[in-house]
Design a protein around this motif. Structure first.
Motif, short mmCIF file in Angstrom:
data_model
loop_
_atom_site.label_atom_id
_atom_site.label_comp_id
_atom_site.label_asym_id
_atom_site.label_seq_id
_atom_site.Cartn_x
_atom_site.Cartn_y
_atom_site.Cartn_z
N ARG A 1 0.89 -1.19 0.00
CA ARG A 1 0.22 0.04 -0.02
C ARG A 1 0.92 1.16 0.09
NH1 ARG A 1 -1.18 2.13 5.39
NH2 ARG A 1 -2.96 3.17 4.50
N ALA B 1 -3.75 1.04 -5.05
CA ALA B 1 -4.41 -0.07 -4.48
C ALA B 1 -3.68 -1.33 -4.05
CB ALA B 1 -5.93 0.27 -5.13
N ASP C 1 -6.82 2.44 0.99
CA ASP C 1 -6.64 1.87 -0.31
C ASP C 1 -6.61 0.29 -0.31
OD1 ASP C 1 -4.52 1.70 1.09
OD2 ASP C 1 -3.12 2.85 -0.12
#
Length: 227
Positions: free
Chosen positions: A57, A62, A137
């Motif tokens: 991350r 993502a 994310d």
């Protein structure tokens, strides 16, 4: 958009289950113009899941994690993702309410079924029970292929990029004999080229301009021997 895919499961690493989820996700993301830059499989261990998710991350836009959801002893993905982001696991009111609306009662559900990392957005499971989650994310999806696919469709619009176009040219020549023409192709056209030998050689041309890819493929077909 650059994405990493993390699949979780001891059975994947032991070869008892074929990792079709990773292949399907990569294809879906590629069709949306998203660059998948890592595909990693980790065991059912909280520390491994947390370490890889935390690392990826920081590097990518993502991270999609699939597998290891549910209330059983080896379903540790939510715990691992929570640890990666420094969150606790807690019963998620929205996830629980959705399950109850769809015919489940608290007595029907095993303890922990609706536990998600604090602050997560629940992803409802249209074809199963265990919910998924989005936390910042990180997207967490089930491992059962039908459940994973259905859940991904609910968030697919959140993954966007520059569309790419592809054409394949098949050459009935040894790959080594094609090197000069492939080099010439790269000089002439702003495209990516991959060659994949087998009974014949499949040369795949990829680019962001459809006309350029088509023109490059037409040029190459004139330069090689067809099967």
């Amino acid at each position: 958009m650059k994405v990493a895919v993390v699949t979780v499961g001891d059975e994947l690493l032991a070869g008892r289950t074929t990792n079709t989820n990773a292949a399907w996700l990569c294809e879906q993301l590629d069709d949306r113009g998203v660059d998948v830059e890592r595909v990693t499989t980790v065991p059912d261990r909280v520390g491994d899941i947390a370490r890889v998710v935390n690392e990826y991350r920081a590097e990518y836009d993502a991270v999609i994690v699939t597998g290891g959801l549910g209330p059983t002893h080896d379903d540790l993905t939510m715990e691992g993702v929570a640890a990666a982001l420094g969150r606790s696991l807690e019963e998620h009111d929205d996830a629980l309410a959705w399950l109850e609306t769809n015919g489940y009662t608290r007595d029907d559900l095993a303890t922990g079924t609706a536990d998600l990392p604090a602050g997560a957005r629940a992803l409802h499971n249209e074809t199963g029970v265990a919910p998924g989650a989005v936390l910042e994310d990180v997207y967490v999806l089930p491992g059962v292929p039908s459940e994973m696919k259905a859940m991904f469709e609910t968030v697919a619009s959140e993954f966007t990029g520059t569309p790419t176009y592809r054409e394949a040219v098949v050459a009935d020549e040894p790959e080594s004999a094609l090197l000069d023409r492939i080099a010439d192709l790269r000089e002439r056209y702003d495209i990516s080229v991959g060659s994949y030998p087998g009974e014949s050689v499949r040369i795949e041309l990829t680019g962001t301009d459809e006309a350029t890819v088509a023109e490059a493929a037409a040029w190459l077909r004139e330069q090689v021997e067809s099967p």
